[in-house]
Write a protein that holds these residues in place. Structure first.
Motif, PDB file in Angstrom:
ATOM      1  N   LYS A 162       0.826  -1.210   0.000  1.00 24.77           N
ATOM      2  CA  LYS A 162       0.000   0.000   0.000  1.00 24.77           C
ATOM      3  C   LYS A 162       0.861   1.261   0.000  1.00 24.77           C
ATOM      4  O   LYS A 162       0.557   2.247  -0.682  1.00 24.77           O
ATOM      5  CB  LYS A 162      -0.923  -0.002   1.214  1.00 24.77           C
ATOM      6  CG  LYS A 162      -2.025  -1.039   1.190  1.00 24.77           C
ATOM      7  CD  LYS A 162      -3.016  -0.810   0.059  1.00 24.77           C
ATOM      8  CE  LYS A 162      -3.834   0.452   0.232  1.00 24.77           C
ATOM      9  NZ  LYS A 162      -4.841   0.614  -0.855  1.00 24.77           N
ATOM     10  N   LEU A 163       1.960   1.250   0.764  1.00 24.78           N
ATOM     11  CA  LEU A 163       2.851   2.408   0.798  1.00 24.78           C
ATOM     12  C   LEU A 163       3.536   2.612  -0.550  1.00 24.78           C
ATOM     13  O   LEU A 163       3.672   3.743  -1.035  1.00 24.78           O
ATOM     14  CB  LEU A 163       3.891   2.237   1.901  1.00 24.78           C
ATOM     15  CG  LEU A 163       3.363   2.368   3.343  1.00 24.78           C
ATOM     16  CD1 LEU A 163       4.446   1.993   4.342  1.00 24.78           C
ATOM     17  CD2 LEU A 163       2.855   3.786   3.609  1.00 24.78           C
ATOM     18  N   LYS A 164       3.964   1.499  -1.167  1.00 26.26           N
ATOM     19  CA  LYS A 164       4.561   1.596  -2.504  1.00 26.26           C
ATOM     20  C   LYS A 164       3.553   2.158  -3.502  1.00 26.26           C
ATOM     21  O   LYS A 164       3.896   2.998  -4.340  1.00 26.26           O
ATOM     22  CB  LYS A 164       5.034   0.216  -2.966  1.00 26.26           C
ATOM     23  CG  LYS A 164       6.300  -0.280  -2.308  1.00 26.26           C
ATOM     24  CD  LYS A 164       6.683  -1.643  -2.864  1.00 26.26           C
ATOM     25  CE  LYS A 164       7.932  -2.184  -2.191  1.00 26.26           C
ATOM     26  NZ  LYS A 164       8.278  -3.538  -2.715  1.00 26.26           N
ATOM     27  N   GLU A 165       2.321   1.676  -3.413  1.00 24.04           N
ATOM     28  CA  GLU A 165       1.264   2.156  -4.298  1.00 24.04           C
ATOM     29  C   GLU A 165       1.088   3.672  -4.163  1.00 24.04           C
ATOM     30  O   GLU A 165       0.945   4.392  -5.158  1.00 24.04           O
ATOM     31  CB  GLU A 165      -0.051   1.439  -3.968  1.00 24.04           C
ATOM     32  CG  GLU A 165      -1.256   1.928  -4.753  1.00 24.04           C
ATOM     33  CD  GLU A 165      -2.548   1.372  -4.202  1.00 24.04           C
ATOM     34  OE1 GLU A 165      -3.449   2.170  -3.862  1.00 24.04           O
ATOM     35  OE2 GLU A 165      -2.660   0.133  -4.089  1.00 24.04           O
ATOM     36  N   LEU A 166       1.114   4.163  -2.921  1.00 19.84           N
ATOM     37  CA  LEU A 166       0.934   5.590  -2.661  1.00 19.84           C
ATOM     38  C   LEU A 166       2.077   6.403  -3.272  1.00 19.84           C
ATOM     39  O   LEU A 166       1.843   7.400  -3.973  1.00 19.84           O
ATOM     40  CB  LEU A 166       0.861   5.825  -1.152  1.00 19.84           C
ATOM     41  CG  LEU A 166       0.659   7.271  -0.682  1.00 19.84           C
ATOM     42  CD1 LEU A 166      -0.690   7.774  -1.128  1.00 19.84           C
ATOM     43  CD2 LEU A 166       0.771   7.346   0.836  1.00 19.84           C
ATOM     44  N   VAL A 167       3.306   5.967  -3.033  1.00 18.55           N
ATOM     45  CA  VAL A 167       4.468   6.710  -3.526  1.00 18.55           C
ATOM     46  C   VAL A 167       4.529   6.701  -5.052  1.00 18.55           C
ATOM     47  O   VAL A 167       4.717   7.735  -5.696  1.00 18.55           O
ATOM     48  CB  VAL A 167       5.764   6.125  -2.928  1.00 18.55           C
ATOM     49  CG1 VAL A 167       6.985   6.752  -3.580  1.00 18.55           C
ATOM     50  CG2 VAL A 167       5.797   6.344  -1.428  1.00 18.55           C
ATOM     51  N   ILE A 168       4.378   5.515  -5.640  1.00 19.30           N
ATOM     52  CA  ILE A 168       4.458   5.401  -7.098  1.00 19.30           C
ATOM     53  C   ILE A 168       3.342   6.210  -7.753  1.00 19.30           C
ATOM     54  O   ILE A 168       3.549   6.853  -8.796  1.00 19.30           O
ATOM     55  CB  ILE A 168       4.414   3.926  -7.537  1.00 19.30           C
ATOM     56  CG1 ILE A 168       5.641   3.191  -7.017  1.00 19.30           C
ATOM     57  CG2 ILE A 168       4.337   3.806  -9.051  1.00 19.30           C
ATOM     58  CD1 ILE A 168       5.588   1.679  -7.209  1.00 19.30           C
ATOM     59  N   SER A 169       2.157   6.212  -7.158  1.00 18.65           N
ATOM     60  CA  SER A 169       1.041   6.976  -7.717  1.00 18.65           C
ATOM     61  C   SER A 169       1.347   8.466  -7.722  1.00 18.65           C
ATOM     62  O   SER A 169       1.062   9.173  -8.705  1.00 18.65           O
ATOM     63  CB  SER A 169      -0.238   6.697  -6.911  1.00 18.65           C
ATOM     64  OG  SER A 169      -0.617   5.349  -6.994  1.00 18.65           O
ATOM     65  N   LEU A 170       1.906   8.969  -6.643  1.00 16.23           N
ATOM     66  CA  LEU A 170       2.272  10.390  -6.575  1.00 16.23           C
ATOM     67  C   LEU A 170       3.329  10.730  -7.633  1.00 16.23           C
ATOM     68  O   LEU A 170       3.225  11.754  -8.326  1.00 16.23           O
ATOM     69  CB  LEU A 170       2.796  10.725  -5.181  1.00 16.23           C
ATOM     70  CG  LEU A 170       1.751  10.822  -4.060  1.00 16.23           C
ATOM     71  CD1 LEU A 170       2.446  10.884  -2.701  1.00 16.23           C
ATOM     72  CD2 LEU A 170       0.856  12.048  -4.267  1.00 16.23           C
ATOM     73  N   LYS A 171       4.326   9.880  -7.750  1.00 21.12           N
ATOM     74  CA  LYS A 171       5.382  10.137  -8.734  1.00 21.12           C
ATOM     75  C   LYS A 171       4.850  10.029 -10.158  1.00 21.12           C
ATOM     76  O   LYS A 171       5.192  10.842 -11.027  1.00 21.12           O
ATOM     77  CB  LYS A 171       6.532   9.139  -8.531  1.00 21.12           C
ATOM     78  CG  LYS A 171       7.398   9.440  -7.326  1.00 21.12           C
ATOM     79  CD  LYS A 171       8.668   8.615  -7.346  1.00 21.12           C
ATOM     80  CE  LYS A 171       9.633   9.081  -6.259  1.00 21.12           C
ATOM     81  NZ  LYS A 171      10.926   8.361  -6.309  1.00 21.12           N
ATOM     82  N   LEU A 172       4.031   9.016 -10.393  1.00 17.11           N
ATOM     83  CA  LEU A 172       3.499   8.814 -11.736  1.00 17.11           C
ATOM     84  C   LEU A 172       2.640  10.004 -12.152  1.00 17.11           C
ATOM     85  O   LEU A 172       2.693  10.454 -13.306  1.00 17.11           O
ATOM     86  CB  LEU A 172       2.679   7.522 -11.772  1.00 17.11           C
ATOM     87  CG  LEU A 172       2.312   6.988 -13.161  1.00 17.11           C
ATOM     88  CD1 LEU A 172       3.571   6.491 -13.871  1.00 17.11           C
ATOM     89  CD2 LEU A 172       1.306   5.844 -13.029  1.00 17.11           C
ATOM     90  N   ASP A 173       1.855  10.520 -11.212  1.00 15.65           N
ATOM     91  CA  ASP A 173       0.980  11.649 -11.526  1.00 15.65           C
ATOM     92  C   ASP A 173       1.800  12.895 -11.873  1.00 15.65           C
ATOM     93  O   ASP A 173       1.355  13.728 -12.668  1.00 15.65           O
ATOM     94  CB  ASP A 173       0.058  11.935 -10.336  1.00 15.65           C
ATOM     95  CG  ASP A 173      -1.026  12.937 -10.681  1.00 15.65           C
ATOM     96  OD1 ASP A 173      -2.003  12.532 -11.347  1.00 15.65           O
ATOM     97  OD2 ASP A 173      -0.894  14.124 -10.291  1.00 15.65           O
ATOM     98  N   ARG A 174       2.981  13.026 -11.268  1.00 16.50           N
ATOM     99  CA  ARG A 174       3.840  14.183 -11.551  1.00 16.50           C
ATOM    100  C   ARG A 174       4.580  14.019 -12.869  1.00 16.50           C
ATOM    101  O   ARG A 174       4.812  14.993 -13.587  1.00 16.50           O
ATOM    102  CB  ARG A 174       4.863  14.368 -10.422  1.00 16.50           C
ATOM    103  CG  ARG A 174       4.264  14.852  -9.119  1.00 16.50           C
ATOM    104  CD  ARG A 174       5.347  15.176  -8.122  1.00 16.50           C
ATOM    105  NE  ARG A 174       6.211  16.254  -8.613  1.00 16.50           N
ATOM    106  CZ  ARG A 174       7.345  16.644  -8.018  1.00 16.50           C
ATOM    107  NH1 ARG A 174       7.747  16.033  -6.911  1.00 16.50           N
ATOM    108  NH2 ARG A 174       8.067  17.622  -8.523  1.00 16.50           N
ATOM    109  N   GLU A 175       4.963  12.786 -13.202  1.00 14.63           N
ATOM    110  CA  GLU A 175       5.815  12.562 -14.352  1.00 14.63           C
ATOM    111  C   GLU A 175       5.066  12.241 -15.642  1.00 14.63           C
ATOM    112  O   GLU A 175       5.624  12.415 -16.738  1.00 14.63           O
ATOM    113  CB  GLU A 175       6.806  11.423 -14.043  1.00 14.63           C
ATOM    114  CG  GLU A 175       7.760  11.747 -12.908  1.00 14.63           C
ATOM    115  CD  GLU A 175       8.726  10.618 -12.619  1.00 14.63           C
ATOM    116  OE1 GLU A 175       8.889   9.747 -13.503  1.00 14.63           O
ATOM    117  OE2 GLU A 175       9.320  10.596 -11.523  1.00 14.63           O
TER     118      GLU A 175
END
Length: 774
Positions: A178-191
């Motif tokens: 779940k934590l990985k999902e949160l971090v990757i989602s934030l990064k993906l949305d920015r990139e």
């Protein structure tokens, strides 16, 4: 003089004033109790400053940890296809039954998907998609809490988070995921752009029917390409993602169809609210019913039915044990692959069941000669009552030709196979007739057709017709079960209390959530599946201990083993009640509607059998559910229009005037059961009731109706009766066996002409009846 007397009232008042204004005069010291001292200590330990300081400290610590995670975790390579493996399905002996097919996915560019169709997914899953930062903090926090507490995750994920889970991560329920999902989602949305994320989401999601991605889904459900989808069709596919199996129109239950329609309307209404669809366009849209599915290669014959049913059972278990939060997530976990699923299916019994259906039914159907023959569907389920294992299942003529599993479908009436449930309720509840007599196998009831059911002297407005409008006069419960007399069991249901009848039906294994406690249910007018009815009768065969049919024996994924529940549970009804019903049901085979197909079957070899026939209203279904001590099998025939799939009558099918439970269903049951039973064991019954009891008297039937709802005889019912050509209903209770000997000798050899059950004789079909239950 003590301290209080020395200070006096005036001194105390002055002291209070001084304390209030912080005066110079110090108040005299007083001793405090230990409780007060403790309270003061707690206050010193938990001050507001310390609490706030701790809270902000934890917040800073959490933010620091998240920053570290954010810096450490990058966007991984997409590996959903690389990680997906085939599932392996095995028979109970370990022999491989099937492997599921390769991934059915074709990635399409977002530009090829109509804009309106794209927006259906946004409206369905995440209306703020184009405005948010890619995460739902509240939903993620809730998911983390539920994961930590062992409840699994629950909704709230954005489209970005779902895409990350589908493409970059796994379906496992852990805090780290779940934590990985949160971090990757934030990064993906920015990139990445929103269109990039949306394209990834609709191309990686699972839509059911082995379809991954919108192109495969468009072909699977509408036989078209994604670029040609309408908004209405797109809204269905978007709605489907919530529960692919439950919402697949081809196999959805009535409740499932209502839910997916509601979801479809929800999607379109959201589009109107967001200004993405005009009200006039919305008003003109009709629900786009999907086309029939095309099964995956390798699933031909019965394999597809068995694999799908096993997957459904595994998914339910994953939700029940908390590994998955809901049906959608469980389905995604199973379809991700890598499972080895061992079924309880016995390879030899499975082959025998398929062979018996072919020989006794499908080989005799000719749709080119008789159109109605193409509307006849067969389903069957066979269960070991001692273990609960589903040892054989027949889902239909071929998974490629008929997608719906007839063994598990619950949309047809079980008809008179429900009558044993009423008797079980009467015996377990120790119910009494209207005149206060205990209900037993020997209780006399009025078997007059269309007789008004009475409750406490008042007519309840229900007067069921017997098969072919036959009047039986005063008959015992045993004979009423043998002859499947509707009027008797309608009255018995009211005598017991329909609420108690429904309650016992649920205890025995029927789905009663939508079952109304009304007298009409005594005709078996609810829906039920062969698998469900096999479970009910298995509970009776197991002396009243609850048997829940289990198709899956074990399931393993990598190093994880799913623990399957014990199919045998607690006592559902008393042993005496269950055994008494079994005893009564031996009479249906030996003296009733199943005689010609079962009693006189040359392969029986003395095997003791209990069972019940059933023929529903207007001949839309016909059943035989029967059992030996070691095997319970329920066989159902269903009239289903080959094109529209609507329920239709089966009159004239296979050249017969009417299809009854004592006909093809009982013939299929007999050939299968007597071919695989392996022994001629006897029932071990704890009862003094029913057809298994030695006969002591014989009623003399008459066709004249009687008016009394019920009364109690003084002697027992015979285990067999003469053919109806010599038997006449009686108008009064039988004489005492101590003074009057039996008036006939029951037939003892198969050479004796067996009685015609009024429709269950496969060798001598009768005229079509009035459609009443038998």
């Amino acid at each position: 003089m003590n301290e209080a007397e020395r200070i006096g009232p005036m001194g105390r008042a002055e002291e209070r004033r001084a304390r209030q204004r912080g005066g110079r005069r110090a108040a005299p010291k007083r001793r405090r109790s230990s409780g007060a001292a403790g309270k003061s200590g707690i206050r010193r330990l938990f001050t507001w400053k310390k609490i706030l300081g701790t809270f902000f400290g934890l917040c800073l610590l959490g933010m620091g940890a998240f920053i570290v995670l954010y810096m450490m975790i990058g966007i991984p390579e997409g590996n959903a296809d690389a990680k997906r493996q085939s599932n392996i399905y095995k028979y109970s002996d370990g022999a491989i039954m099937a492997r599921d097919g390769k991934v059915n996915r074709e990635v399409v560019d977002l530009s090829r998907v109509p804009k309106g169709v794209r927006l259906t997914f946004v409206a369905a899953e995440n209306k703020t998609f184009y405005k948010d930062a890619g995460v739902d903090l509240k939903g993620t926090a809730r998911g983390l809490f539920n994961t930590l507490s062992g409840r699994g995750a629950q909704g709230g994920s954005t489209i970005t988070q779902q895409y990350v889970k589908n493409y970059y991560l796994t379906q496992e329920q852990t805090v780290s995921r779940k934590l990985k999902e949160l971090v990757i989602s934030l990064k993906l949305d920015r990139e990445k752009s929103k269109d990039y994320i949306l394209a990834g989401y609709i191309n990686t999601s699972y839509y059911g029917r082995n379809a991954y991605g919108i192109q495969a889904a468009a072909q699977a459900y509408y036989r078209t390409d994604a670029e040609k989808l309408t908004v209405a069709q797109g809204a269905y596919l978007a709605a489907l993602l919530q529960a692919p199996s439950q919402y697949d129109w081809a196999v959805a239950s009535p409740a499932g169809k209502k839910l997916v329609k509601a979801r479809w309307n929800y999607v379109l209404d959201n589009m109107v609210d967001e200004g993405w669809l005009s009200q006039s366009e919305r008003a003109g849209m009709k629900f786009p019913v999907p086309k029939e599915p095309r099964p995956a290669p390798g699933m031909e014959g019965q394999k597809g039915y068995l694999v799908n049913a096993a997957n459904t059972a595994l998914e339910k278990r994953l939700v029940a044990e908390g590994t998955a939060s809901d049906a959608k997530e469980a389905e995604a976990m199973v379809n991700a692959g890598g499972w080895t699923v061992t079924l309880n299916i016995d390879k030899k019994k499975q082959a025998a069941l398929e062979k018996s259906v072919k020989q006794q039914l499908t080989s005799k159907l000719d749709p080119e000669k008789r159109k109605v023959d193409g509307d006849v569907q067969a389903g069957a389920a066979s269960v070991n009552p001692k273990t609960g294992a589903v040892v054989a299942m027949y889902g239909g003529v071929d998974y490629f030709k008929h997608y719906m599993n007839n063994a598990t479908r619950a949309d047809y009436q079980p008809a008179s196979t429900f009558k044993p449930v009423i008797l079980a309720a009467a015996l377990d509840e120790q119910a009494k007739t209207q005149d206060g007599k205990p209900i037993t196998a020997n209780t006399i009831y009025d078997g007059t057709s269309k007789r008004q059911v009475v409750d406490d002297g008042t007519k309840v407005g229900f007067a069921p017709e017997n098969e072919d409008d036959e009047n039986y006069g005063k008959i015992t419960v045993q004979t009423a079960m043998n002859k499947s007399v509707n009027s008797v069991f309608a009255q018995m249901g009211v005598d017991v209390g329909m609420t108690d009848v429904v309650d016992v039906a649920g205890k025995l294994g029927m789905d009663t959530k939508d079952m109304e406690a009304v007298p009409a249910q005594t005709l078996g007018s609810m829906g039920a599946s062969p698998l469900q009815m096999a479970g009910v009768y298995a509970t009776l065969a197991n002396h009243g201990k609850k048997v829940t049919p289990a198709l899956v024996k074990s399931a393993e994924h990598l190093n994880k083993t799913v623990t399957m529940p014990d199919p045998v549970g607690d006592q559902a009804v008393s042993r005496e009640a269950a055994d008494s019903v079994t005893s009564v049901l031996t009479g249906v085979v030996d003296d009733g509607t199943a005689q010609r197909s079962v009693r006189y079957n040359p392969e029986r070899d003395g095997q003791q059998v209990a069972g019940k026939t059933g023929t529903s209203d207007n001949n839309k279904s016909a059943w035989f559910t029967g059992y030996t001590p070691n095997l319970v099998t329920s066989v159902g025939l269903f009239g289903e229009d080959a094109k529209t799939h609507a329920q239709v009558p089966m009159y004239k099918a296979a050249g017969k005037d009417r299809i009854n439970g004592g006909d093809f269903p009982a013939l299929i049951w007999a050939e299968y059961t007597f071919g695989v039973m392996g022994d001629t064991s006897k029932f071990d019954l704890d009862t003094q009731q029913g057809a298994a009891v030695q006969p002591t008297w014989t009623p003399t039937p008459t066709r004249e109706p009687t008016q009394e709802p019920s009364q109690e005889p003084t002697t027992e019912e015979p285990s067999s009766s003469p053919p109806p050509t010599t038997e006449e209903p009686s108008t009064s209770p039988p004489p005492s066996p101590s003074t009057t000997p039996p008036t006939f000798t029951p037939p003892t050899s198969p050479g004796t002409t067996p009685p015609n059950d009024g429709g269950g004789d496969p060798f001598d079909p009768v005229k079509p009846g009035n459609g009443q239950d038998q």
